[in-house]
Design an enzyme around this catalytic site. Sequence first.
Site, PDB file in Angstrom:
ATOM      1  N   SER A 225       0.818  -1.226   0.000  1.00  0.00           N
ATOM      2  CA  SER A 225       0.000   0.000   0.000  1.00  0.00           C
ATOM      3  C   SER A 225       0.848   1.271   0.000  1.00  0.00           C
ATOM      4  O   SER A 225       0.433   2.301  -0.497  1.00  0.00           O
ATOM      5  CB  SER A 225      -0.898   0.026   1.245  1.00  0.00           C
ATOM      6  OG  SER A 225      -0.109   0.197   2.425  1.00  0.00           O
ATOM      7  N   ASN A 226       2.045   1.185   0.624  1.00  0.00           N
ATOM      8  CA  ASN A 226       2.882   2.359   0.912  1.00  0.00           C
ATOM      9  C   ASN A 226       2.142   3.389   1.773  1.00  0.00           C
ATOM     10  O   ASN A 226       2.467   4.578   1.774  1.00  0.00           O
ATOM     11  CB  ASN A 226       3.406   3.025  -0.361  1.00  0.00           C
ATOM     12  CG  ASN A 226       4.635   3.887  -0.092  1.00  0.00           C
ATOM     13  OD1 ASN A 226       5.514   3.506   0.671  1.00  0.00           O
ATOM     14  ND2 ASN A 226       4.712   5.065  -0.683  1.00  0.00           N
ATOM     15  N   TRP A 227       1.132   2.941   2.510  1.00  0.00           N
ATOM     16  CA  TRP A 227       0.424   3.809   3.464  1.00  0.00           C
ATOM     17  C   TRP A 227       1.406   4.359   4.491  1.00  0.00           C
ATOM     18  O   TRP A 227       2.335   3.678   4.858  1.00  0.00           O
ATOM     19  CB  TRP A 227      -0.657   2.973   4.162  1.00  0.00           C
ATOM     20  CG  TRP A 227      -1.540   3.732   5.097  1.00  0.00           C
ATOM     21  CD1 TRP A 227      -2.698   4.365   4.804  1.00  0.00           C
ATOM     22  CD2 TRP A 227      -1.336   3.923   6.506  1.00  0.00           C
ATOM     23  NE1 TRP A 227      -3.233   4.938   5.929  1.00  0.00           N
ATOM     24  CE2 TRP A 227      -2.404   4.686   6.996  1.00  0.00           C
ATOM     25  CE3 TRP A 227      -0.342   3.532   7.414  1.00  0.00           C
ATOM     26  CZ2 TRP A 227      -2.539   5.062   8.329  1.00  0.00           C
ATOM     27  CZ3 TRP A 227      -0.448   3.903   8.739  1.00  0.00           C
ATOM     28  CH2 TRP A 227      -1.540   4.662   9.188  1.00  0.00           C
TER      29      TRP A 227
END
Length: 271
Positions: A225-227
């Site tokens: 996600s690279n959240w």
Amino acid sequence: MKLRVPKGACDTHMHFYDEAVPAAPGTFLPGTFTVEDYRALQQRLGIERVIVVQPNAYADDNTVTLNAIRALGKGAKGVAVVKPDVSEKDLERLTKAGICAVRIMTPHGGMLGFDVMDAVMARVHPFGWHANIQLDGRDLPKYEAQIKRLPGKFVIDHTGKFLEPVAADHAAFKCLLRLVDTGRCWVKLSAPYETSKTGAPKYEDVGRLAKALVKHAPSRMLWASNWPHPSARKPAPPTDEDLLDLLADWAPDAKVQQQILADNPTELYGF
């Protein structure tokens, strides 16, 4: 959301931040993003497992990352930053706490580059860690031989992170495919918004590379996600559901989606 998320799905790259913990000089702290915030995202997306990646903001102070892994429980592991002179005792402690890789990062404030990668890997490989590498993919040919010499497994972030997306027949992308062909290399299909010039919603230029990678070696692809999207907070961060749905475009076959979301990370991270 179009995509049906399989059981055991894993988000292989995200970060936690706490403004109460001072950032390293010259680094970027995007705000406070908590375990509770992330749990809500997991529920929305149907993601059971997660790899917490040490953000540049904290250099080699892995406290925020370790606290989050502990709070998340058995479905969480992590990628840490350690210096070559890290003690055996610290490596034992980090390994027991769920750390399974070290972050090598050359762009924007990464602490460990290729100059120290071999020395760091010599220290952490005996503990079962692999190298998690982020660079401008256009530089891959320059580092190909060094990366291939790494002991054990390694991961390349963000679809190769070609800062100027290239064509699938470009020498640097062919280099990425050769690394995948070692059988020891995994690639995270993630964060297309960081490099795309064509932009949302489809990020076609990065999508072409993602599709080529999926076709070439579906058993070596991961999703992330690279959240909380630290580099893309303004004016508004991308929608996580939309980012996950890109996988339906990049890997239309449900069996391949199952590999990328669940089977491959289970194998790599040892869940």
